[in-house]
Write a protein that holds these residues in place. Structure first.
Motif, PDB file in Angstrom:
ATOM      1  N   ARG A 138      66.321  48.161  -6.155  1.00 36.98           N
ATOM      2  CA  ARG A 138      66.288  48.042  -4.698  1.00 36.98           C
ATOM      3  C   ARG A 138      64.849  47.799  -4.288  1.00 36.98           C
ATOM      4  NH1 ARG A 138      68.663  52.626  -5.634  1.00 36.98           N
ATOM      5  NH2 ARG A 138      70.884  52.876  -5.489  1.00 36.98           N
ATOM      6  N   ARG A 194      76.201  55.469  -9.061  1.00 33.88           N
ATOM      7  CA  ARG A 194      75.190  55.768  -8.029  1.00 33.88           C
ATOM      8  C   ARG A 194      74.336  54.550  -7.698  1.00 33.88           C
ATOM      9  NH1 ARG A 194      74.628  60.541 -11.259  1.00 33.88           N
ATOM     10  NH2 ARG A 194      72.694  59.709 -12.146  1.00 33.88           N
ATOM     11  N   GLY A 195      74.525  53.471  -8.429  1.00 33.74           N
ATOM     12  CA  GLY A 195      73.759  52.255  -8.175  1.00 33.74           C
ATOM     13  C   GLY A 195      72.334  52.313  -8.698  1.00 33.74           C
ATOM     14  N   GLU A 196      72.040  53.281  -9.542  1.00 29.71           N
ATOM     15  CA  GLU A 196      70.681  53.434 -10.055  1.00 29.71           C
ATOM     16  C   GLU A 196      70.323  52.389 -11.106  1.00 29.71           C
ATOM     17  OE1 GLU A 196      69.852  57.466 -11.272  1.00 29.71           O
ATOM     18  OE2 GLU A 196      70.999  58.253  -9.580  1.00 29.71           O
ATOM     19  N   VAL A 225      70.623  49.207 -10.536  1.00 29.10           N
ATOM     20  CA  VAL A 225      70.271  48.006  -9.789  1.00 29.10           C
ATOM     21  C   VAL A 225      68.992  48.266  -9.012  1.00 29.10           C
ATOM     22  CG1 VAL A 225      71.044  46.380  -8.011  1.00 29.10           C
ATOM     23  CG2 VAL A 225      72.712  47.404  -9.568  1.00 29.10           C
ATOM     24  N   GLY A 283      72.387  46.298 -15.969  1.00 28.94           N
ATOM     25  CA  GLY A 283      71.904  45.921 -14.647  1.00 28.94           C
ATOM     26  C   GLY A 283      70.444  45.502 -14.736  1.00 28.94           C
TER      27      GLY A 283
END
Length: 162
Positions: free
Chosen positions: A152, A146-148, A150, A85
């Motif tokens: 933000r 957990r999307g960590e 990517v 990512g």
């Protein structure tokens, strides 16, 4: 190649590309002598994997649908083994390059710099990749779930492949 699991055969072939004077054509020809099913695998072999454990990690991540980009330069941190990512750094350590106290302190410092820049760093020993792959994959997949991985808002400094 007929006697070992496919991931180990890939690691051996990639090591041949990286560490010897074997050309991609040489390695591809060797793979094709084993089986035509290796044709597509031979096209995906990389010469930038610096160890068999890195090849095994990337191969395992690909099977799970995770794009682990190898040998990426992260400004302020340096070259890392993998980026997933925008901001997940994965390092695969070996005793040869990370075994001394000085090397370990350098690695911890790099991890701290990476964290300050907004990256998440996971560090595994080669024995984890070889002998406890499930734990390695679970840790990476948990961060991804957990999307960590990517960025933000303010993204980490751009990472580029070397």
């Amino acid at each position: 190649m007929r006697c070992v699991p496919r991931d180990l055969a890939v690691a051996v072939l990639e090591s041949a590309l990286h560490r010897t004077h074997a050309s991609r054509d040489d390695v591809s020809a060797t793979a094709l002598r084993v089986s035509t099913e290796w044709r597509s695998i031979a096209r995906e072999l990389r010469s930038d994997a610096e160890s068999g454990s890195e090849s095994l990690f990337r191969f395992g991540m690909a099977l799970l649908g995770v794009d682990a980009r190898p040998q990426v330069t992260v400004p302020g941190v340096g070259r890392v083994d993998f980026v997933i990512g925008d901001r997940l750094i994965v390092e695969i350590d070996s005793d040869a390059h990370h075994g001394s106290r000085e090397q370990r302190l350098r690695d911890l410092g790099r991890d701290a710099v990476a964290a300050g820049l907004g990256f998440v760093a996971l560090r595994f020993d080669y024995s984890h990749v070889l002998n406890d792959r499930g734990s390695v994959e679970s840790a990476v997949l948990a961060v991804v779930a957990r999307g960590e991985h990517v960025a933000r808002g303010a993204s980490p400094r751009a990472a580029r492949r070397t």
